[in-house]
Design a protein around this motif. Structure first.
Motif, PDB file in Angstrom:
ATOM      1  N   VAL A 278      23.939  14.961  -0.857  1.00  0.00           N
ATOM      2  CA  VAL A 278      24.389  14.388  -2.128  1.00  0.00           C
ATOM      3  C   VAL A 278      23.211  14.209  -3.081  1.00  0.00           C
ATOM      4  CG1 VAL A 278      25.423  12.349  -3.210  1.00  0.00           C
ATOM      5  CG2 VAL A 278      26.405  13.280  -1.100  1.00  0.00           C
ATOM      6  N   LEU A 279      22.035  13.884  -2.540  1.00  0.00           N
ATOM      7  CA  LEU A 279      20.851  13.728  -3.385  1.00  0.00           C
ATOM      8  C   LEU A 279      20.528  15.020  -4.118  1.00  0.00           C
ATOM      9  CD1 LEU A 279      18.536  11.867  -4.291  1.00  0.00           C
ATOM     10  CD2 LEU A 279      17.228  12.661  -2.285  1.00  0.00           C
ATOM     11  N   SER A 280      20.851  16.150  -3.513  1.00  0.00           N
ATOM     12  CA  SER A 280      20.592  17.435  -4.174  1.00  0.00           C
ATOM     13  C   SER A 280      21.395  17.547  -5.469  1.00  0.00           C
ATOM     14  CB  SER A 280      20.925  18.605  -3.238  1.00  0.00           C
ATOM     15  OG  SER A 280      22.326  18.752  -3.054  1.00  0.00           O
ATOM     16  N   ILE A 281      22.579  16.940  -5.506  1.00  0.00           N
ATOM     17  CA  ILE A 281      23.383  16.952  -6.731  1.00  0.00           C
ATOM     18  C   ILE A 281      22.693  16.146  -7.818  1.00  0.00           C
ATOM     19  CG2 ILE A 281      25.599  16.333  -7.769  1.00  0.00           C
ATOM     20  CD1 ILE A 281      26.909  16.716  -5.076  1.00  0.00           C
ATOM     21  N   PHE A 282      22.083  15.025  -7.437  1.00  0.00           N
ATOM     22  CA  PHE A 282      21.369  14.198  -8.411  1.00  0.00           C
ATOM     23  C   PHE A 282      20.257  14.995  -9.078  1.00  0.00           C
ATOM     24  CE2 PHE A 282      17.513  11.690  -9.177  1.00  0.00           C
ATOM     25  CZ  PHE A 282      17.965  10.848 -10.203  1.00  0.00           C
ATOM     26  N   PHE A 283      19.456  15.699  -8.283  1.00  0.00           N
ATOM     27  CA  PHE A 283      18.362  16.481  -8.859  1.00  0.00           C
ATOM     28  C   PHE A 283      18.907  17.615  -9.729  1.00  0.00           C
ATOM     29  CE2 PHE A 283      15.881  14.847  -5.108  1.00  0.00           C
ATOM     30  CZ  PHE A 283      15.037  14.047  -5.865  1.00  0.00           C
ATOM     31  N   ALA A 284      19.988  18.255  -9.280  1.00  0.00           N
ATOM     32  CA  ALA A 284      20.589  19.325 -10.074  1.00  0.00           C
ATOM     33  C   ALA A 284      21.126  18.774 -11.392  1.00  0.00           C
ATOM     34  CB  ALA A 284      21.709  20.003  -9.293  1.00  0.00           C
ATOM     35  N   ALA A 285      21.769  17.619 -11.355  1.00  0.00           N
ATOM     36  CA  ALA A 285      22.313  17.015 -12.571  1.00  0.00           C
ATOM     37  C   ALA A 285      21.199  16.655 -13.547  1.00  0.00           C
ATOM     38  CB  ALA A 285      23.135  15.775 -12.221  1.00  0.00           C
ATOM     39  N   LEU A 286      20.099  16.126 -13.018  1.00  0.00           N
ATOM     40  CA  LEU A 286      18.967  15.779 -13.876  1.00  0.00           C
ATOM     41  C   LEU A 286      18.383  17.037 -14.518  1.00  0.00           C
ATOM     42  CD1 LEU A 286      17.014  13.701 -15.011  1.00  0.00           C
ATOM     43  CD2 LEU A 286      15.678  13.878 -12.894  1.00  0.00           C
ATOM     44  N   GLY A 287      18.236  18.096 -13.717  1.00  0.00           N
ATOM     45  CA  GLY A 287      17.729  19.357 -14.258  1.00  0.00           C
ATOM     46  C   GLY A 287      18.656  19.934 -15.306  1.00  0.00           C
ATOM     47  N   ALA A 288      19.968  19.859 -15.056  1.00  0.00           N
ATOM     48  CA  ALA A 288      20.951  20.371 -16.013  1.00  0.00           C
ATOM     49  C   ALA A 288      20.917  19.570 -17.309  1.00  0.00           C
ATOM     50  CB  ALA A 288      22.347  20.325 -15.400  1.00  0.00           C
ATOM     51  N   MET A 289      20.734  18.258 -17.205  1.00  0.00           N
ATOM     52  CA  MET A 289      20.627  17.418 -18.399  1.00  0.00           C
ATOM     53  C   MET A 289      19.447  17.851 -19.269  1.00  0.00           C
ATOM     54  SD  MET A 289      21.436  13.651 -16.794  1.00  0.00           S
ATOM     55  CE  MET A 289      20.674  12.830 -18.185  1.00  0.00           C
ATOM     56  N   MET A 290      18.345  18.174 -18.615  1.00  0.00           N
ATOM     57  CA  MET A 290      17.178  18.631 -19.369  1.00  0.00           C
ATOM     58  C   MET A 290      17.477  19.940 -20.093  1.00  0.00           C
ATOM     59  SD  MET A 290      14.876  16.321 -19.057  1.00  0.00           S
ATOM     60  CE  MET A 290      16.289  15.194 -19.130  1.00  0.00           C
TER      61      MET A 290
END
Length: 207
Positions: A36-48
């Motif tokens: 699930v933590l991988s989704i957090f990093f992906a979401a943060l990257g996508a936001m950027m």
């Protein structure tokens, strides 16, 4: 998930991965939480990519992509080598990957000012996984071949971000992002074709 259904990742043999996964296996952290933590990093990257495709934003996205991949590496190692497999492990092994892939690839399309290309790439990336898992449902070994498997998609996305930084600082243009988005979409389509042909060949040969 059996060992034949694990994605071959060379980094599993590295010392840092073994030490970190062993430490996590001794902690209260579960493989599913790492997934699930991988989704957090992906979401943060996508936001950027969507909201701040500046030089700092692109650099942060590239870092987030790598952290997402580290999570994808460690969740399986903690589960398998660390002996912390769960009944829902197979579910958490797949679903977060599809979400993370879609977030990042769609985000890349928006950063390249071609949202449709990002959505197309995300759809085709999900289809590569569908073809792989469908082959497994037929009793065949899951096929992780490319040319645009998950690690290849993330490598292209990372390279697109880093090249875009250099391109903006030298030329002031943004071609790297749209090229990266196009490569992911086209490569994912070729991957779907190559995996489907491999499944057909195995079925015709009797498995």
């Amino acid at each position: 998930m059996g060992t034949n259904d694990r994605r071959p990742i060379a980094a599993r043999a590295s010392g840092w991965a073994a030490k970190l996964s062993a430490a996590l296996a001794q902690s209260s952290i579960t493989p599913n939480q790492i997934s699930v933590l991988s989704i957090f990093f992906a979401a943060l990257g996508a936001m950027m990519l969507v909201w701040s495709p500046t030089v700092p934003g692109l650099l942060l996205c590239a870092i987030c992509v790598q952290l997402r991949l580290v999570c994808n590496l460690l969740d399986g190692m903690v589960a398998m080598e660390g002996g912390k497999q769960t009944a829902t492990g197979a579910l958490f092994n797949e679903f977060p990957d599809r979400i993370a892939d879609s977030l990042l690839i769609v985000g890349l399309g928006y950063a390249a000012f071609t949202p449709w290309l990002g959505w197309l790439g995300a759809l085709l990336a999900a289809l590569t996984a569908y073809v792989r898992i469908f082959g497994g449902s037929l009793g065949l070994a899951q096929d992780f071949r490319g040319p645009m498997a998950k690690q290849h998609r993330m490598a292209v996305l990372t390279a697109a971000c880093l090249l875009a930084i250099a391109e903006r600082m030298t030329l002031g243009s943004d071609y790297s992002l749209i090229i990266g988005s196009g490569v992911i979409a086209a490569g994912s389509l070729l991957t779907c074709i190559s995996r489907t042909r491999a499944i057909a060949a195995q079925l015709q040969a009797g498995g």
